[in-house]
Write a protein that holds these residues in place. Sequence first.
Motif, PDB file in Angstrom:
ATOM      1  N   ARG A 196       0.841  -1.206   0.000  1.00 18.33           N
ATOM      2  CA  ARG A 196       0.000   0.000   0.000  1.00 18.33           C
ATOM      3  C   ARG A 196       0.876   1.255   0.000  1.00 18.33           C
ATOM      4  O   ARG A 196       0.536   2.269  -0.631  1.00 18.33           O
ATOM      5  CB  ARG A 196      -0.952  -0.009   1.196  1.00 18.33           C
ATOM      6  N   GLU A 197       1.986   1.196   0.696  1.00 15.52           N
ATOM      7  CA  GLU A 197       2.920   2.325   0.734  1.00 15.52           C
ATOM      8  C   GLU A 197       3.487   2.584  -0.670  1.00 15.52           C
ATOM      9  O   GLU A 197       3.539   3.737  -1.124  1.00 15.52           O
ATOM     10  CB  GLU A 197       4.039   1.998   1.719  1.00 15.52           C
ATOM     11  N   ALA A 211       0.767   4.044  -2.911  1.00 11.45           N
ATOM     12  CA  ALA A 211       0.515   5.458  -2.616  1.00 11.45           C
ATOM     13  C   ALA A 211       1.556   6.342  -3.297  1.00 11.45           C
ATOM     14  O   ALA A 211       1.226   7.402  -3.845  1.00 11.45           O
ATOM     15  CB  ALA A 211       0.520   5.691  -1.107  1.00 11.45           C
ATOM     16  N   HIS A 222       1.228   9.186  -6.294  1.00 14.07           N
ATOM     17  CA  HIS A 222       1.750  10.546  -6.183  1.00 14.07           C
ATOM     18  C   HIS A 222       2.717  10.887  -7.317  1.00 14.07           C
ATOM     19  O   HIS A 222       3.318  11.968  -7.317  1.00 14.07           O
ATOM     20  CB  HIS A 222       2.463  10.732  -4.834  1.00 14.07           C
ATOM     21  N   ALA A 235      -5.988   3.637  -6.692  1.00 15.28           N
ATOM     22  CA  ALA A 235      -5.554   4.252  -5.436  1.00 15.28           C
ATOM     23  C   ALA A 235      -6.428   5.447  -5.080  1.00 15.28           C
ATOM     24  O   ALA A 235      -6.818   5.631  -3.920  1.00 15.28           O
ATOM     25  CB  ALA A 235      -4.092   4.676  -5.545  1.00 15.28           C
ATOM     26  N   TYR A 236      -6.778   6.263  -6.098  1.00 15.04           N
ATOM     27  CA  TYR A 236      -7.607   7.438  -5.834  1.00 15.04           C
ATOM     28  C   TYR A 236      -9.081   7.067  -5.674  1.00 15.04           C
ATOM     29  O   TYR A 236      -9.768   7.588  -4.787  1.00 15.04           O
ATOM     30  CB  TYR A 236      -7.433   8.463  -6.953  1.00 15.04           C
ATOM     31  N   LEU A 241      -7.581   5.261  -0.961  1.00 15.02           N
ATOM     32  CA  LEU A 241      -6.263   5.010  -0.369  1.00 15.02           C
ATOM     33  C   LEU A 241      -5.432   6.285  -0.407  1.00 15.02           C
ATOM     34  O   LEU A 241      -4.683   6.592   0.518  1.00 15.02           O
ATOM     35  CB  LEU A 241      -5.555   3.889  -1.136  1.00 15.02           C
ATOM     36  N   VAL A 242      -5.588   7.046  -1.486  1.00 17.94           N
ATOM     37  CA  VAL A 242      -4.907   8.330  -1.640  1.00 17.94           C
ATOM     38  C   VAL A 242      -5.940   9.359  -2.052  1.00 17.94           C
ATOM     39  O   VAL A 242      -6.826   9.075  -2.864  1.00 17.94           O
ATOM     40  CB  VAL A 242      -3.795   8.241  -2.715  1.00 17.94           C
ATOM     41  N   ASP A 291      -3.571  14.750  -0.255  1.00 14.69           N
ATOM     42  CA  ASP A 291      -2.684  14.013   0.639  1.00 14.69           C
ATOM     43  C   ASP A 291      -1.217  14.306   0.341  1.00 14.69           C
ATOM     44  O   ASP A 291      -0.846  14.601  -0.797  1.00 14.69           O
ATOM     45  CB  ASP A 291      -2.902  12.504   0.498  1.00 14.69           C
TER      46      ASP A 291
END
Length: 243
Positions: free
Chosen positions: A174-175, A178, A182, A223-224, A228-229, A233
């Motif tokens: 997940r990291e 993210a 980005h 993710a969006y 999650l993000v 963020d």
Amino acid sequence: MTAEKDERTRVLLADDEPLVRAGLSMLLHAEDDLVIVGELGDATEAVEQAAQLRPNVIVMDVRMPPGTDGGVEATRRLTDDAFIDNTGYTPAVLVLTSFNDDEAVYAALRAGASGFMLKHAAPSELVAAIRAVANGHAWLHPAVTRKLLNDFATRPRLPLPTLEEMQRLTPREREVLALVAHGFSNDTIAEYLVLARATVRTHLGRILVKLGLDSRAQAVAAAYKSGLVRPDDQPPSQPTRRP
């Protein structure tokens, strides 16, 4: 005089059939860039020994004797964040089986396997698969790939995964996702998290498989969409030290 570092790919063999192990061993010993660090007939022992032997690639039989971890469960343990954090490295698991079984394929890939090979494959294919997963790439035997593509083509278009479905990912995955969302490149993620570039590629490959996605763009959208993000963020905090 300083000894030269051994740059060969370290391989651990885990198969309960002695003849299969012997054949694989003979095959891989002929490759100058590969070195076998262990040969085991038990998936549970493979997990335990991997922490000590630190192979780059574990060639794992998907079916193991009763009373031990199966290859799928062993793969799940080997690719779990806790194992990686405790050992300080990310192993790649290449699952090997005699059966072109849909359930086994999906289970192994969901568990975090980097590749799936059939035992009747040509020796050159196995060597190529080991080299590929050692460098952070995914590898599927062509027969397996055809079945997965056919299965995908017959399914209705599925929506992007929800936040609940994101829980299939480990915290580290997940990291990574993210940071992908980005706009970080693999090289930037590797530098940011103090990881090898091959490790980042391995994590991203597992993310796509677990979520049923087929591109980096879909991963960003997922993710969006899942939450999650969010657009405002900040990227996840950069660790001070990462093994």
